[in-house]
Write an enzyme that holds these catalytic residues in place. Sequence first.
Site, PDB file in Angstrom:
ATOM      1  N   ASP A 101       5.175 -19.606  10.855  1.00 27.36           N
ATOM      2  CA  ASP A 101       4.354 -18.411  11.046  1.00 27.36           C
ATOM      3  C   ASP A 101       3.458 -18.678  12.253  1.00 27.36           C
ATOM      4  O   ASP A 101       2.247 -18.861  12.123  1.00 27.36           O
ATOM      5  CB  ASP A 101       3.534 -18.137   9.776  1.00 27.36           C
ATOM      6  CG  ASP A 101       4.441 -17.965   8.575  1.00 27.36           C
ATOM      7  OD1 ASP A 101       5.003 -16.892   8.406  1.00 27.36           O
ATOM      8  OD2 ASP A 101       4.624 -18.952   7.814  1.00 27.36           O
ATOM      9  N   TYR A 143       5.380 -20.626  -4.841  1.00 23.03           N
ATOM     10  CA  TYR A 143       6.846 -20.661  -4.829  1.00 23.03           C
ATOM     11  C   TYR A 143       7.281 -21.665  -3.758  1.00 23.03           C
ATOM     12  O   TYR A 143       7.989 -21.353  -2.818  1.00 23.03           O
ATOM     13  CB  TYR A 143       7.444 -19.267  -4.592  1.00 23.03           C
ATOM     14  CG  TYR A 143       8.794 -19.124  -5.258  1.00 23.03           C
ATOM     15  CD1 TYR A 143       8.895 -19.089  -6.647  1.00 23.03           C
ATOM     16  CD2 TYR A 143       9.959 -19.074  -4.504  1.00 23.03           C
ATOM     17  CE1 TYR A 143      10.127 -18.995  -7.268  1.00 23.03           C
ATOM     18  CE2 TYR A 143      11.205 -18.980  -5.118  1.00 23.03           C
ATOM     19  CZ  TYR A 143      11.270 -18.942  -6.502  1.00 23.03           C
ATOM     20  OH  TYR A 143      12.496 -18.856  -7.120  1.00 23.03           O
ATOM     21  N   GLU A 190      10.442 -27.076   0.569  1.00 18.75           N
ATOM     22  CA  GLU A 190      10.196 -28.292   1.358  1.00 18.75           C
ATOM     23  C   GLU A 190       9.319 -28.051   2.588  1.00 18.75           C
ATOM     24  O   GLU A 190       8.673 -28.967   3.083  1.00 18.75           O
ATOM     25  CB  GLU A 190      11.524 -28.917   1.784  1.00 18.75           C
ATOM     26  CG  GLU A 190      12.174 -29.686   0.649  1.00 18.75           C
ATOM     27  CD  GLU A 190      13.592 -30.106   1.001  1.00 18.75           C
ATOM     28  OE1 GLU A 190      13.808 -30.565   2.132  1.00 18.75           O
ATOM     29  OE2 GLU A 190      14.474 -29.929   0.139  1.00 18.75           O
ATOM     30  N   HIS A 196       6.612 -26.156   2.634  1.00 14.91           N
ATOM     31  CA  HIS A 196       5.235 -26.347   2.142  1.00 14.91           C
ATOM     32  C   HIS A 196       4.946 -27.840   1.927  1.00 14.91           C
ATOM     33  O   HIS A 196       3.862 -28.323   2.250  1.00 14.91           O
ATOM     34  CB  HIS A 196       5.034 -25.626   0.803  1.00 14.91           C
ATOM     35  CG  HIS A 196       5.186 -24.136   0.859  1.00 14.91           C
ATOM     36  ND1 HIS A 196       6.236 -23.473   0.273  1.00 14.91           N
ATOM     37  CD2 HIS A 196       4.409 -23.176   1.423  1.00 14.91           C
ATOM     38  CE1 HIS A 196       6.091 -22.170   0.462  1.00 14.91           C
ATOM     39  NE2 HIS A 196       5.008 -21.957   1.155  1.00 14.91           N
TER      40      HIS A 196
HETATM   41  P1  AMP Z   1       3.264 -19.070   2.557  1.00 15.30           P
HETATM   42  O1  AMP Z   1       3.288 -19.646   1.187  1.00 15.30           O
HETATM   43  O2  AMP Z   1       4.523 -18.363   2.962  1.00 15.30           O
HETATM   44  O3  AMP Z   1       2.015 -18.257   2.828  1.00 15.30           O
HETATM   45  O4  AMP Z   1       3.165 -20.303   3.549  1.00 15.30           O
HETATM   46  C1  AMP Z   1       2.142 -21.249   3.430  1.00 15.30           C
HETATM   47  C2  AMP Z   1       2.202 -22.175   4.613  1.00 15.30           C
HETATM   48  O5  AMP Z   1       3.488 -22.806   4.652  1.00 15.30           O
HETATM   49  C3  AMP Z   1       2.035 -21.460   5.968  1.00 15.30           C
HETATM   50  O6  AMP Z   1       1.233 -22.269   6.822  1.00 15.30           O
HETATM   51  C4  AMP Z   1       3.447 -21.371   6.474  1.00 15.30           C
HETATM   52  O7  AMP Z   1       3.531 -21.314   7.875  1.00 15.30           O
HETATM   53  C5  AMP Z   1       4.026 -22.667   5.947  1.00 15.30           C
HETATM   54  N1  AMP Z   1       5.488 -22.608   5.895  1.00 15.30           N
HETATM   55  C6  AMP Z   1       6.240 -21.674   5.264  1.00 15.30           C
HETATM   56  N2  AMP Z   1       7.554 -21.914   5.477  1.00 15.30           N
HETATM   57  C7  AMP Z   1       7.628 -23.007   6.269  1.00 15.30           C
HETATM   58  C8  AMP Z   1       8.700 -23.758   6.835  1.00 15.30           C
HETATM   59  N3  AMP Z   1       9.966 -23.419   6.658  1.00 15.30           N
HETATM   60  N4  AMP Z   1       8.396 -24.838   7.586  1.00 15.30           N
HETATM   61  C9  AMP Z   1       7.086 -25.191   7.803  1.00 15.30           C
HETATM   62  N5  AMP Z   1       6.038 -24.534   7.290  1.00 15.30           N
HETATM   63  C10 AMP Z   1       6.297 -23.456   6.532  1.00 15.30           C
END
Ligand code: AMP
Length: 289
Positions: free
Chosen positions: A150, A32, A35, A37
Amino acid sequence: MNIFSEVHTIREQSRAWKRQGLRVGFVPTMGYLHEGHLSLIECALQHSDRVIVSIFVNPTQFAPDEDLDRYPRDHEGDIKKITDAGAAACFLPPVEALYPEGAQTFVEVKELTRALCGVERPTHFRGVATVVAKLFHIVLPDVAVFGKKDYQQLVTIQRMVRDLLMEVEVIGAPIVREEDGLAMSSRNVYLSDVQREDARALNQALKLARQAFASGERAPAALLDVVRGQLSGREHLRPGYVELRDSFALHTAQEPLDGTERVFVSAYLGQTRLIDNAPLSGECSLPES
Ligand code: AMP
């Protein structure tokens, strides 16, 4: 862009690139994509020759009462975004591929995961460390990029890599935000209009803390009062933790503050839990206004 769902085929692809002398970058996600990611993919491209993105909603990092079943998914849209962003491969495994029947091995990073999100989600980081260790063994990356959104997860993975002598460089990338400052998150889609309005307070609270530090405040208690004040009295927001910790070991910050510490906040908007953080000074992706 090639899509892989089997452990041995993505591993073979990674090995083939390495044999050609290419550096492999890796961005693990739960899909999902937004930006935030995509900025990690961009960062990985700057540090490697071929970027692999994984999409895996990892069951072991969700508690039974959390949103595993309704976590938003859009594989088709994600694959288009990953392709456009310039990644070379996407790894999209089924749950059984990463958790063979009867799996009973877990990775636990102890102290770093006890505070902050670890209090509200006691089994979360065990699931995260375990799945990232598995993914590293499969993808064999030279470099992996995680978001500072995170932050506790980032330092936990860095510690795991150090403690388990893994041969991968872990890079932390800046937080990407919406125009009004809300940190981008796949979970923002859960928010109603009124919750979305109150969610802005997280970022505003971090900004106030930075301003207070810039104006000379060096006492943790006073700074935390500023943050709590910004989060309180909102109909749709229930504050979780509000803490000041050092940026490396996540120890509770001591007086006098020197600016290298970070402010960490979590909040519940209805059932949706959001987190955010920022350093008291320096490196930051908070919008100015
Ligand atoms: P997730 O899909 O939520 O597990 O996130 C995957 C990766 O994307 C993790 O390393 C998160 O820290 C990073 N991430 C999620 N949201 C953001 C954001 N707003 N800015 C930068 N990195 C993000």
